[in-house]
Write a protein that holds these residues in place. Structure first.
Motif: not given
Length: 82
Positions: A42-46, A53-55
């Protein structure tokens, strides 16, 4: 001889209890590992989603598809007093 039979029975019972306890400990450890793996995924997916989004935001800013709102705030007004 009855002491010998009692000793063997006690040893067998103790062995069975030990095996049962080990089995339960193994199941508990597996549950903890599964939960840790799920949390890590989950942490990797987030993180991946945030990076995408930043890109996306960065490429939109560079290509001019979206004008940043801070440009309007930086432009001085002609009627502004000093």
């Amino acid at each position: 001889m009855s002491f010998k039979k009692l000793g063997v029975a006690s040893l067998l019972a103790l062995s069975m209890l030990t095996l049962a306890a080990c089995d339960q400990a193994e199941k508990s450890a597996q549950q903890v590992l599964d939960k840790a793996a799920e949390t890590a995924k989950q942490a990797i997916d987030d993180t991946h989603k945030a990076a995408e989004q930043a890109l996306s935001d960065a490429t939109q800013s560079v290509t001019g598809k979206e004008k940043p709102q801070e440009d309007a705030a930086k432009k001085p007004e002609s009627s502004q007093e000093i």
